[in-house]
Structure formats: C-alpha cells, structure tokens
Design a protein around this motif. Structure first.
Motif, PDB file in Angstrom:
ATOM      1  N   ALA B 104       7.819  -5.228 -11.175  1.00  0.00           N
ATOM      2  CA  ALA B 104       7.133  -6.380 -10.576  1.00  0.00           C
ATOM      3  C   ALA B 104       6.800  -6.092  -9.114  1.00  0.00           C
ATOM      4  O   ALA B 104       5.673  -6.351  -8.661  1.00  0.00           O
ATOM      5  CB  ALA B 104       8.024  -7.622 -10.671  1.00  0.00           C
ATOM      6  N   TYR B 105       7.741  -5.517  -8.394  1.00  0.00           N
ATOM      7  CA  TYR B 105       7.485  -5.188  -6.984  1.00  0.00           C
ATOM      8  C   TYR B 105       6.353  -4.187  -6.892  1.00  0.00           C
ATOM      9  O   TYR B 105       5.451  -4.309  -6.054  1.00  0.00           O
ATOM     10  CB  TYR B 105       8.757  -4.606  -6.352  1.00  0.00           C
ATOM     11  N   CYS B 106       6.381  -3.216  -7.796  1.00  0.00           N
ATOM     12  CA  CYS B 106       5.356  -2.167  -7.790  1.00  0.00           C
ATOM     13  C   CYS B 106       3.969  -2.757  -8.035  1.00  0.00           C
ATOM     14  O   CYS B 106       3.011  -2.423  -7.343  1.00  0.00           O
ATOM     15  CB  CYS B 106       5.694  -1.146  -8.870  1.00  0.00           C
ATOM     16  N   ARG B 107       3.861  -3.656  -9.021  1.00  0.00           N
ATOM     17  CA  ARG B 107       2.540  -4.156  -9.389  1.00  0.00           C
ATOM     18  C   ARG B 107       2.056  -5.245  -8.443  1.00  0.00           C
ATOM     19  O   ARG B 107       0.854  -5.361  -8.170  1.00  0.00           O
ATOM     20  CB  ARG B 107       2.553  -4.694 -10.834  1.00  0.00           C
ATOM     21  N   VAL B 108       2.964  -6.089  -7.947  1.00  0.00           N
ATOM     22  CA  VAL B 108       2.523  -7.257  -7.161  1.00  0.00           C
ATOM     23  C   VAL B 108       2.447  -6.936  -5.668  1.00  0.00           C
ATOM     24  O   VAL B 108       1.503  -7.329  -4.988  1.00  0.00           O
ATOM     25  CB  VAL B 108       3.478  -8.450  -7.396  1.00  0.00           C
ATOM     26  N   THR B 110       3.376  -3.659  -3.811  1.00  0.00           N
ATOM     27  CA  THR B 110       3.023  -2.366  -3.200  1.00  0.00           C
ATOM     28  C   THR B 110       1.518  -2.116  -3.036  1.00  0.00           C
ATOM     29  O   THR B 110       1.156  -1.453  -2.064  1.00  0.00           O
ATOM     30  CB  THR B 110       3.654  -1.176  -3.959  1.00  0.00           C
ATOM     31  N   PRO B 111       0.644  -2.595  -3.930  1.00  0.00           N
ATOM     32  CA  PRO B 111      -0.784  -2.296  -3.702  1.00  0.00           C
ATOM     33  C   PRO B 111      -1.271  -2.765  -2.333  1.00  0.00           C
ATOM     34  O   PRO B 111      -2.113  -2.110  -1.714  1.00  0.00           O
ATOM     35  CB  PRO B 111      -1.486  -3.062  -4.820  1.00  0.00           C
ATOM     36  N   TYR B 112      -0.677  -3.870  -1.817  1.00  0.00           N
ATOM     37  CA  TYR B 112      -1.134  -4.392  -0.522  1.00  0.00           C
ATOM     38  C   TYR B 112      -0.590  -3.573   0.643  1.00  0.00           C
ATOM     39  O   TYR B 112      -0.977  -3.775   1.778  1.00  0.00           O
ATOM     40  CB  TYR B 112      -0.682  -5.841  -0.354  1.00  0.00           C
ATOM     41  N   MET B 113       0.369  -2.722   0.348  1.00  0.00           N
ATOM     42  CA  MET B 113       1.006  -1.979   1.443  1.00  0.00           C
ATOM     43  C   MET B 113       0.689  -0.506   1.375  1.00  0.00           C
ATOM     44  O   MET B 113       1.226   0.282   2.142  1.00  0.00           O
ATOM     45  CB  MET B 113       2.518  -2.147   1.367  1.00  0.00           C
ATOM     46  N   ALA B 114      -0.175  -0.135   0.454  1.00  0.00           N
ATOM     47  CA  ALA B 114      -0.418   1.294   0.227  1.00  0.00           C
ATOM     48  C   ALA B 114      -0.850   1.996   1.508  1.00  0.00           C
ATOM     49  O   ALA B 114      -0.522   3.153   1.729  1.00  0.00           O
ATOM     50  CB  ALA B 114      -1.481   1.457  -0.853  1.00  0.00           C
ATOM     51  N   TRP B 115      -1.568   1.286   2.378  1.00  0.00           N
ATOM     52  CA  TRP B 115      -2.110   1.931   3.582  1.00  0.00           C
ATOM     53  C   TRP B 115      -1.124   1.966   4.727  1.00  0.00           C
ATOM     54  O   TRP B 115      -1.386   2.538   5.769  1.00  0.00           O
ATOM     55  CB  TRP B 115      -3.375   1.198   4.027  1.00  0.00           C
ATOM     56  N   ARG B 116       0.043   1.339   4.544  1.00  0.00           N
ATOM     57  CA  ARG B 116       1.012   1.296   5.631  1.00  0.00           C
ATOM     58  C   ARG B 116       1.775   2.621   5.744  1.00  0.00           C
ATOM     59  O   ARG B 116       1.883   3.370   4.772  1.00  0.00           O
ATOM     60  CB  ARG B 116       2.028   0.175   5.368  1.00  0.00           C
ATOM     61  N   GLU B 117       2.341   2.873   6.915  1.00  0.00           N
ATOM     62  CA  GLU B 117       3.127   4.088   7.083  1.00  0.00           C
ATOM     63  C   GLU B 117       4.471   3.938   6.359  1.00  0.00           C
ATOM     64  O   GLU B 117       4.910   2.821   6.084  1.00  0.00           O
ATOM     65  CB  GLU B 117       3.330   4.372   8.561  1.00  0.00           C
ATOM     66  N   PRO B 118       5.130   5.071   6.043  1.00  0.00           N
ATOM     67  CA  PRO B 118       6.359   5.016   5.230  1.00  0.00           C
ATOM     68  C   PRO B 118       7.446   4.107   5.815  1.00  0.00           C
ATOM     69  O   PRO B 118       8.132   3.421   5.053  1.00  0.00           O
ATOM     70  CB  PRO B 118       6.845   6.467   5.222  1.00  0.00           C
ATOM     71  N   VAL B 119       7.584   4.088   7.152  1.00  0.00           N
ATOM     72  CA  VAL B 119       8.656   3.250   7.715  1.00  0.00           C
ATOM     73  C   VAL B 119       8.411   1.792   7.400  1.00  0.00           C
ATOM     74  O   VAL B 119       9.334   1.046   7.066  1.00  0.00           O
ATOM     75  CB  VAL B 119       8.722   3.384   9.248  1.00  0.00           C
ATOM     76  N   VAL B 120       7.166   1.351   7.543  1.00  0.00           N
ATOM     77  CA  VAL B 120       6.866  -0.060   7.304  1.00  0.00           C
ATOM     78  C   VAL B 120       7.096  -0.398   5.841  1.00  0.00           C
ATOM     79  O   VAL B 120       7.657  -1.444   5.511  1.00  0.00           O
ATOM     80  CB  VAL B 120       5.426  -0.387   7.744  1.00  0.00           C
ATOM     81  N   PRO B 210      -4.269   8.715 -12.677  1.00  0.00           N
ATOM     82  CA  PRO B 210      -4.131   7.278 -12.951  1.00  0.00           C
ATOM     83  C   PRO B 210      -3.023   6.682 -12.081  1.00  0.00           C
ATOM     84  O   PRO B 210      -1.877   6.555 -12.523  1.00  0.00           O
ATOM     85  CB  PRO B 210      -3.784   7.214 -14.438  1.00  0.00           C
ATOM     86  N   VAL B 211      -3.404   6.327 -10.864  1.00  0.00           N
ATOM     87  CA  VAL B 211      -2.428   5.954  -9.850  1.00  0.00           C
ATOM     88  C   VAL B 211      -1.498   4.845 -10.322  1.00  0.00           C
ATOM     89  O   VAL B 211      -0.269   4.960 -10.251  1.00  0.00           O
ATOM     90  CB  VAL B 211      -3.146   5.525  -8.556  1.00  0.00           C
ATOM     91  N   VAL B 212      -2.100   3.769 -10.841  1.00  0.00           N
ATOM     92  CA  VAL B 212      -1.288   2.604 -11.185  1.00  0.00           C
ATOM     93  C   VAL B 212      -0.272   2.953 -12.255  1.00  0.00           C
ATOM     94  O   VAL B 212       0.905   2.596 -12.173  1.00  0.00           O
ATOM     95  CB  VAL B 212      -2.208   1.449 -11.655  1.00  0.00           C
ATOM     96  N   ARG B 213      -0.738   3.692 -13.286  1.00  0.00           N
ATOM     97  CA  ARG B 213       0.177   4.015 -14.379  1.00  0.00           C
ATOM     98  C   ARG B 213       1.318   4.909 -13.893  1.00  0.00           C
ATOM     99  O   ARG B 213       2.486   4.679 -14.204  1.00  0.00           O
ATOM    100  CB  ARG B 213      -0.595   4.703 -15.511  1.00  0.00           C
ATOM    101  N   VAL B 214       0.960   5.910 -13.111  1.00  0.00           N
ATOM    102  CA  VAL B 214       1.988   6.842 -12.640  1.00  0.00           C
ATOM    103  C   VAL B 214       2.990   6.117 -11.741  1.00  0.00           C
ATOM    104  O   VAL B 214       4.207   6.274 -11.867  1.00  0.00           O
ATOM    105  CB  VAL B 214       1.324   8.013 -11.879  1.00  0.00           C
ATOM    106  N   GLU B 215       2.460   5.284 -10.859  1.00  0.00           N
ATOM    107  CA  GLU B 215       3.351   4.550  -9.958  1.00  0.00           C
ATOM    108  C   GLU B 215       4.281   3.633 -10.740  1.00  0.00           C
ATOM    109  O   GLU B 215       5.476   3.549 -10.464  1.00  0.00           O
ATOM    110  CB  GLU B 215       2.543   3.722  -8.954  1.00  0.00           C
TER     111      GLU B 215
END
Lengths: 415, 317, 324
Positions: B104-108, B110-120, B210-215
């Motif tokens: 759920a965290y991955c699908r809901v 993480t997509p909004y944070m993909a562009w953030r740096e690893p620390v954030v 297939p980014v979403v599936r792999v993630e």
C-alpha cells in the motif's frame, strides 16, 4: 487525551439514574440529590501515550467525583474535575500544571498517575502552595517532596516489601533486584532493597537494565553471576514478562526463588506469563487484593460500575478512588466558606491524619513534612491457577529507608 | 565467498579483541554464554538489517517504517491467536498484513516521492511509522502481552546456554534470506530490473523496465521480511508496539555494517554487534550503556569505509 | 530595504512584548518549548538548505546542550547566561567533531552517521539521565533535585518566554550575518560544486566544519533554554526518533525560507498542543501527525514556507498588474 469533566445535564441525569440502579454506592454526603452550586475546581494529571497508560487512577477519581456530585456534592457544590494527559513528556507535564494551577486555579490536584509529572512539577506545587494527592507514583521525587502525597507505594516500598517476604517466609539469603537503569526509579528502589538486605545481615545485589536494550538475556546471565538464590523483578510489566520468558527459556524457573514488585499484579499477567510460573512468582500488592472485599472495596467496584463501567479494575484504580475519597472527606469537614481558598485546602489536606480504609493496609496521613509515604504496608500474592492467591495478608515493611517516615508518624501520634 | 570469509575474519577478530579486553580473568564458560546470548540478539539486528538493505538495493528507499509494519503484523497475529483462530492461520494472516501495508505504501505514497533525494524518502517513511504506531496504540489497550511460538519449547544447549528453536530459526531464515535474495538480485531478470531501478528510476523506465511491477514486488518482499522480523521481535524481545517500532534504529546500524549493499556483511556485522553488546555486560563501567555498541560500531564502519575519499563532489551520493 | 528592516524590527519587538501577555500559563509553556525547538530546527534547516547536509541528531544535540548547562548550573554558581553559553559551545564542539565524517560523506550516508550519534546519545541519556544536583561527574542524585537557576531578569514564565524569543532573534541574526558574509558565499559555492569551491580557493574543510559547529551551537542553546524552563530534563525528550521527526518537519516547514524554522517548531510543539486542547486522543494525534507529514512531503516541494512564499509572490504580482 484530555477529558474535562463538566457536569452537564445529560451526565447528571445518567448518574442519577445509575445511582438509582446501583443503590449501594456511598459517596460524599450521600444525599441522593445532585449538587447544583458553583463548581469547585480540582485538577488531575495522568500519563497515557505510547509507552504505557496510567490513566486508570484519574478515571477512578473521576468516577468517584461524579458519584459525589450526584449525591449532594460538597455542601451542595459539585466538584469540577479537570484531567490532563502528560503523554510521558516533561514539557507537557509542566504545561498541564501551568494550565491547572494558573489558568484554571484549581484548589488541589488529585489522582495523579505518571512517571514524569511529579519530578517536573514538585517545585511548582511547593511554590504555589498546593497539595497533590497522587495515586500512581513511580519516581523518587514523588515520595520525597513536601507537597505531594501518594496513596500507592511506588517501586521502592513494593520492592522492599517483596524482599522482606522472601526473607521472612521463604528463607532467602541473597536477593538480586532487576531494575531499570534510570536513577530515580531503578537505582533508587533497588538500592533501598540492598540496604534492607544489608541491615538484616544478608546480601543484596542489583542488575540494572537499560530500557533501550532489546536483550534481557545478558541481564539474566548477570543476575545468575551474582550468585543469589532469589531473583526480584522490579520492572514495568512488559519488560518483566520478557525477562521471565528468557528465564523460562533457560530453565531457571525452578532453580531460583522468584518475586516481583507490584507492576505484575495485573489481571492480564497470569495468562501472559503462562503455566510454568504457577505457584512460583510471588508478587507484592501495594493496596489490598481486588477481591478482598470490605466496605470501601465494595463501594469502589459499585462506583466504577455506575460511573465508569469500562474502566480497568486495577491497583491504580483503587488508588485513584481512595485518593478522591480521602480528598472529599477532607473537603466535607472544611469550613464551606474556605472551599475556594487554595491555601486553606492545602492546610486541610496537610492536617489529614489517621484515615483508614480496607483498601489499604495501614493508616493514611499527610502531615507537614519534606517527604510523604503513608502507604508502606502491603500484601503478598502468588500467581496461581490463572489468577492470584494471597499468601500473606497486610504486613508492614521494615527498612532503614523508612526511619524518617516512622519519625513523622511518631510525631503525628500514629506510632 | 572470499569476501565473506574476510568479513567473518575481521568481525571475529574484533569480537575476540573485545572479549580479551573486558573479560580478562573471567572464567571461559561465562564468556561462552555471553557470546552465545549475544549471537542470539545480533541475529535479530541482522534480520532487521537484511530487510532494510533488500528494499534499499531494489528501490533506493531506506524504510524507517519497517519496524512499525512488523509490529502491526505481530499485534494482529497475537490478537487472532487470542481470538482462538488456528495459530498457523493467524501467523500467515499477520505476515500478509505486513505485505499489504508495504505494498500500500509503495502504490499510494512512493510515486509522489520518486523525485525526492534518498534522505527525504527515508525520513518521510517515519510518517508512515507514526500512522501505524498511532493506530495500533489506539486500537489495543496498554496490556502486558506475550507472543508464543511452538518452537519456544525445543532447545539445544550451546556452550552452556539454552538456545531455543525460535532463535535458531531466526539465524536460519537470515542466512537463507541472504542467499536467496543475493541470488535473485544477481542472477534473475527481476533482480536485474530491481538493481536498474535503484540506480536510476528515470532511465530504468525509459529503457522499458516495468517500474511499477518491479517496485511492487520489491516492496512486497521487504514487507514479508519486515513482518517476519516483527513476529520474531514480538517473541524474542517483547510484544510492545513502541519497542518493536523503534528497534529499527539499531537495525539500521546492522544495515550500515553491510554499507547498505552487502547482505552477507549485514548478517555477519549484525551478529558481531550483538556479541559485542553482550560482552560489554562484563565491563562494569560500560554495562549500563551497552546498547550503544551497534551505534558506535556503525559509525566506525562508515568512517572506515569512506576513508579513501578526501572530499566529495556534489551529485555523487 | 531600510523601511522593511525597521518594520521587521518593530514586528519582532511587538511579538516579544505582547505574546506573553495574551497567553495563559499553559500556552506560555507551549511557546517556550516551541522557541527552544526552533533553535534546533534553525540549525538543521540552514545546513540542509545552504549545504545540502542532513543532520538527524539535532534534538539529541539539544540534549547535550541541556546536559552541559544543567551540569554547570549544579557545579558552579555562575549566572545562567554563562552556563547557557557553556552548553552551546560544548555542543558546537561536538558538532564540529561530527563534521569529521561529513567531509567525506554526503546524502544518506552522512544522515546515517548523525542518526547513529543520536542513537548513541539516547542510550547514554537514558542510562545516566540529566544532572539534578547529585554528586560525581554525572551529577545525578536519586533522592532529590536541586533548583535550576533561571536568568535573573526572567524568573517567571512570561518573562522567560520573552527572554527565549530574544535569544532566538539573536540566533536568526547570527545565521543571517553568516549568510551575508564570507561563510555564506563559501557555502553557496560548496553547495554548487566542491571542486569549483576548492579551485577558487575556498577552504572547504573549514567552512563545512564551521557550519556543523554553528548548527550545534544553536541546538545547544535550545537545549539549555529548555532545561531552565522545566528545571530538569528527561531522556525521553531526546530520543533518536525525535531527531528524525524534527528533520522531517524541517522539510515540511520549508528549509529554504527563514520562517521555515518557526513553522517547523510550530508543527513540532504547537500543533500537538492544539490537538491536546481540542481533546484529540494522543494516539490519534500521532496518526494525524504522521499522515500530515506524508502529505506535506508528497505535495509541497519547498514545504509550507514555500507555499506561503508562492502565495505572497502571486499577491505581489497581482498588485503590480493592478497598478499597471
């Protein structure tokens, strides 16, 4: 969670109906008529957040005040009980006290239950000349302050009491106390137990556990290395159960005598520790066992049934109820004109002497002193058949630590 | 394989040196017991660390909520057992909840944070941990609990200390996870995708991964590991929500022992941390602060592994 | 520029003067805490925005500053200001030690070093607690607690809040002075490229270390002020998870703008205070808090301060358009 209890018409009606249904509650003046005058403001602070919940003391005090308000209040005036939650955070504890003492101008603090609140606020209470009749204390500051008096015993008395039972009845020669590595909790209470053992010519040792450590095994090994014949667990229930599980894993249940301070006297403990501990774990109870009976014990359960049916029925609940009852008894004896005068209420509380209750083994008193620990007599129980069985009824503890307290009692004519 | 042996050598030497230092003059059987006891704790750090590293290598997210996910799984599994549901079913449902929360965290989120740096990304996952912790604390009253497994009863005696089958299972699962995941990441196509994704999400999607599936698969795998870790913590540490949630911090130390990359090093380093922590019990001045061991060791590892670099240059994370 | 500067100074004086008079006892307490944590937020925010360096140990460093301040208070008869300075400087020194690994690391690895420091300090604080006037190096007695002196000009809570706010303004001015002088230029270059900074003769080692020291100084001052507001400190305040949470809120508040630190501290202390006042259950408050954190990181790239800035920018643009 903040629960400010205002006497609304709804709760009033409900409590009146309830007191009809449970006719056996005896509260305050017991007139059966709701109090309608200007409210008397009283405060209470508990800790309820992630590490633990001490709110049952204020819940029980609240239930008793509700019952008093439905039964004539204090000369017709209801008690308005304002409860704050410190969430185990010293800043919140200080803010809660500021709110109650400065913003709300309460006349007394009743039913407190917390780890941090007393240490932070003890100087404030003294400076503001207000008395805190606490119910669930755990740190040294709570028992060694001029303006706090607690109905419960705290880890020190309870640990000494458990050690005394093990020495007197089970012939323990050397006891190791497992406590938290927090100076005003573990070091304080385990230190007093060592002192007790030395005073009896026996040996005591302490193993102090950092609560951040996931590993209780090493402490268990340390306890074994101390060469003691008795292990006294003086930890919060969750950690105590983890410690006992590790001991069970190592097959140590039968090779040692086991005792514990009050945190393990909790209804969910016998099933949580499992059958291996049946008849093996001796636990000190700070107040009398829940099922002992007696007028106050019956009244406590009746009040909870009527005004807080979902509340837990545990030691802190008894303690909160008792603090509230002693407080109400004191107010009823006061000059009605002085009920809003904080200094007068403080003087009246400090004058309490020789109150008794079947919920407590000894007398309850306050007195003018720099330390207060009226409750230093308790009961010993053992885990048995999924519940508890009393093995020694009310006995008074004896340790060098109590010397100044005994002096106070002599001065008050209680000894 | 050679690298693994070298790691074992280094960590082993470190433990030995410490044992000689703090335990000089103590009888050997006592030291043996502390070593075994420490390995049992260390394997817990290692298990938690492995879960963190797997997700970090596959997606570039250091998940601070993994302790909370495990905690929720353990609480649900415990509750189901209390309600009289068949134990095996309860545990499986608990593990399933872990997978569900992670996915759920991955699908809901993480997509909004993909562009953030690893620390954030790492710090934001704390928000998820708080949501889970708050919900669990709200739903369950604060009672002492004990989470039991049938493996608690069986034990073998190693160097005078009883080691239950549960603890052996932790070690076995850790080793198995290291082997299986290493093989998956290096040898299989999905593993290749995961590594590509962690390296550069944008380029990975450009070349048709297939980014979403792999993630989702990576998060599901990490969720399962978190949940298993949570059940083990509940059994071997204690079933207290706050404690399990924030055990993630020493587990991060174990992950650092493997430089967030090498799974065998996480395992060996984590166990060594446990042993060192346990050995510190023998030292009077240090025993009250022995949980500090994983943090000190992790800091040293970070300093040593970065010793070759003089200055860093922007963009080179 | 001069006019806005003057206006700002007036506004600051008005806030410091008036805020404590309109608040009740409880809210004065909340605002004192908020001010103390604003120091830590300020340090973390400026390191992140100026140098891209993440410190996950700010709250733990506050604990260190508080520890030293309390230790000095109970060991000496020095006035509060000297003890506070001692706490702040000691923390700055530890901050500079932290810079040692920072010279070679950045990003997540640097953040993790600081997290390990926070984790270690948490264990030490729990085991030894904070000095309360006892004997020995750790200064912890089990049975009593000696009083913590407050500044002589601010013995009561209302004046103490004014005092803290005034020190906070000094902290802001300190950072602003750095930003406008040599260190600020050096940091800007380092942030763009360390190679370029090195090539143009900037002493990268020195300025990075200096930044850590400054951030430590601020955190230490915050911890010392908190110690005097409560009279004692508790290890629970300085858990490693609190340090992580504070940094998360630095991002939510918005590190690029000066008022981001204030917003961060508001989120950290005023928001829970409000939820508490509104009677929200403490556990549910945690859920709201976590969800709000996630939401802000997802939707506001420059934090709330960034959104305020955008809004102000729009208003200004519309005004200029109206005039035209």
């Amino acid at each position: 969670m903040k629960r400010t209890t205002l006497l609304s018409a709804g709760t009033l009606l409900a409590s009146m109906m309830a007191s009809g249904a449970f006719a056996d509650t005896i509260c305050g003046a017991n007139t059966g008529e709701a109090a309608t005058g200007a409210p008397i403001k009283v405060g209470g602070i508990h800790g309820n957040a992630a590490p633990g919940d001490f709110s049952s003391s204020t819940t029980a005090a609240n239930a008793y005040f509700d019952c008093v308000n439905a039964n004539g209040g204090i000369n017709g005036r209801p008690i308005q009980y304002l409860v704050e939650n410190d969430q185990w955070n010293p800043e919140l504890a200080a803010q809660a006290a500021a709110k109650l003492l400065k913003d709300e101008n309460v006349v007394a603090i009743v039913g407190n239950g917390s780890f941090v609140e007393m240490a932070v606020n003890a100087p404030t209470y003294k400076e503001q000349n207000i008395m805190a009749m606490a119910s669930a204390c755990a740190v040294s500051e709570c028992f060694e302050s001029s303006n706090i008096v607690s109905t419960n015993q705290g880890p020190l008395s309870s640990t000494v009491g458990a050690a005394q039972y093990m020495v007197e009845e089970l012939a323990a020669q050397s006891i190791v106390c497992i406590g938290l590595a927090i100076p005003n909790v573990g070091n304080w209470s385990c230190g007093a137990m060592e002192e007790y053992m030395t005073s009896k010519g026996l040996t005591g040792a302490s193993v102090l556990l950092n609560p951040a450590s996931p590993d209780v095994n090493s402490s268990l090994l340390e306890a074994v290395a101390s060469g003691s014949d008795t292990i006294l667990v003086n930890l919060p229930a969750g950690l105590a159960i983890a410690f006992m599980k590790a001991a069970e894993e190592q097959g140590m249940v039968d090779s040692y005598k086991w005792a514990s301070s009050t945190p393990l006297y909790d209804q969910s403990v016998p099933s949580a520790v499992g059958s291996a501990w049946d008849g093996k774990m001796y636990i000190n109870a700070e107040l009398t066992p829940w099922d002992k009976g007696g007028p106050d014990a019956t009244n406590w359960l009746a009040v909870l049934d009527a005004h807080a049916p979902d509340a837990p029925r545990d030691t802190f609940s008894q303690s909160g109820f008792l603090s509230a009852k002693f407080f109400v008894d004191t107010l009823l004896k006061m000059d009605p004109a002085q009920l809003d005068d904080r200094a007068a209420v403080t003087t009246a509380i400090k004058a309490i002497s020789g109150y008794t209750s079947d919920l407590m083994c000894g007398p309850y008193y306050v007195g003018e002193a720099d330390r207060h620990m009226p409750n230093h007599a308790g009961t010993m129980v053992v885990v048995k058949n999924g519940g508890f069985e009393t093995v020694r009824d009310c006995y008074e503890y004896d340790s060098p630590y109590f010397a100044p307290i005994f002096e106070n009692e002599k001065a008050l004519g209680l000894r | 394989m050679r690298a693994v042996l070298i790691s074992i050598g280094i960590w082993g030497a470190l433990c030995l040196a410490l044992a000689l230092l703090v335990a000089w003059g103590k009888p050997a059987p006592v030291i043996g017991m502390f070593v075994v006891s420490g390995m049992a704790v260390g394997s817990l750090y290692a298990l938690g660390g492995i879960g963190l590293v797997v997700l970090y290598r596959a997606t570039g997210v250091l998940n601070l909520a993994s302790g909370a996910v495990g905690m929720a799984s353990a609480m649900v599994a415990w509750q189901l057992v209390q309600w009289g549901i068949f134990a095996l079913v309860s545990w499986i449902l608990g593990l399933a909840l872990g997978v569900l929360l992670a996915v759920a965290y991955c699908r809901v989120i993480t997509p909004y944070m993909a562009w953030r740096e690893p620390v954030v990304k790492a710090v934001a996952s704390l928000g998820f941990a708080l949501v889970i912790l708050g919900t669990v604390s709200f739903l369950w009253p604060d009672d002492p609990r004990r989470f039991e497994l049938p493996t608690d009863k069986a034990f073998v005696t190693i160097l005078g200390l009883r080691v239950t089958a549960t603890r052996l299972m932790v070690v076995a699962v850790s080793i198995l996870a290291v082997i299986v995941i290493s093989v998956v990441l290096v040898r299989t196509r999905i593993g290749l995708h995961m590594r590509a994704l962690a390296n550069d999400r944008r380029i990975a999607s450009l070349i048709g991964i297939p980014v979403v599936r792999v993630e989702t698969m990576a998060w599901a795998m990490a969720g399962l590991l978190s949940a298993f870790t949570g059940l083990m913590f509940a059994n071997l540490v204690r079933l207290e929500p706050v404690v399990i949630t924030f055990l993630i911090i020493p587990c991060i130390a174990a992950a650092i022992a493997g430089r967030l990359q090498s799974l065998p090093d996480v395992l060996i380093g984590g166990i060594a941390m446990g042993v060192i922590e346990s050995l510190l019990t023998l030292s009077d001045p240090l025993k009250s602060i022995r949980p500090v061991a994983p943090f000190v060791i992790a800091s040293v590892v970070l300093l040593v592994t970065n010793r070759g670099r003089r200055l860093t240059f922007a963009g080179e994370d | 520029m001069k006019v806005t500067g003057l206006l700002a100074a007036f506004a600051v004086i008005a806030v410091i003067g008036l805020l404590p008079t309109i608040l009740g006892g409880q809210w004065i307490g909340i605002f004192i805490s908020t001010t103390c944590f604003a120091f830590a937020a300020m340090g973390a925010g400026f390191m992140y925005s100026r140098l891209g360096m993440v410190s996950l140990a700010q709250v733990a460093l506050m604990g260190l500053g508080g520890w030293v301040t309390l230790r000095l208070n109970h060991a000496t008869d020095l006035p509060f200001e000297v003890n506070l300075l001692g706490g702040a400087v000691a923390t700055a020194v530890l901050g500079m030690l932290l810079a040692l690994p920072a010279l070679r690391m950045r990003g997540l690895y640097l953040a993790l070093v600081t997290l390990m420091v926070a984790g270690g300090l948490e264990v030490v604080f729990t085991a030894f607690q904070f000095p309360n006037g006892g004997a020995g190096f750790w200064g912890v007695g089990t049975s009593f607690s000696a009083p913590m002196r407050r500044p002589t000009i601010a013995p009561d809570d209302a004046n103490y809040l004014r005092y803290c706010l005034a020190v906070l303004v000094l902290g802001f001015l300190l950072i602003e002075a750095h930003r406008r002088s040599a260190p600020g230029r050096a940091w800007a270059l380092i942030r763009r490229s360390e190679a370029a900074a090195l090539a143009s003769g900037v002493n990268v080692t020195f300025y990075k270390t200096w930044a850590f020291g400054l951030s430590g100084l601020l955190a230490g001052a915050g911890g010392g002020l908190l110690a005097a507001s409560l009279g004692l400190l508790d290890a629970a305040t300085f858990r490693a998870s609190e340090s992580v949470l504070l940094f998360a809120l630095v991002i939510v508040g918005g590190a690029r703008f000066w008022y981001g630190a204030i917003l961060t501290a508001f989120l950290y202390r005023v928001a829970p205070g409000l939820l508490n006042t509104w009677g929200v259950d403490a556990d549910l408050a945690l859920v709201f808090f976590g969800a709000a954190l996630l939401h802000a990181v997802m939707t506001a790239p420059d934090g709330i301060a960034g959104q305020i800035n955008d809004l102000l920018g729009k208003v200004r643009k519309e005004q200029t358009r109206d005039r035209a």
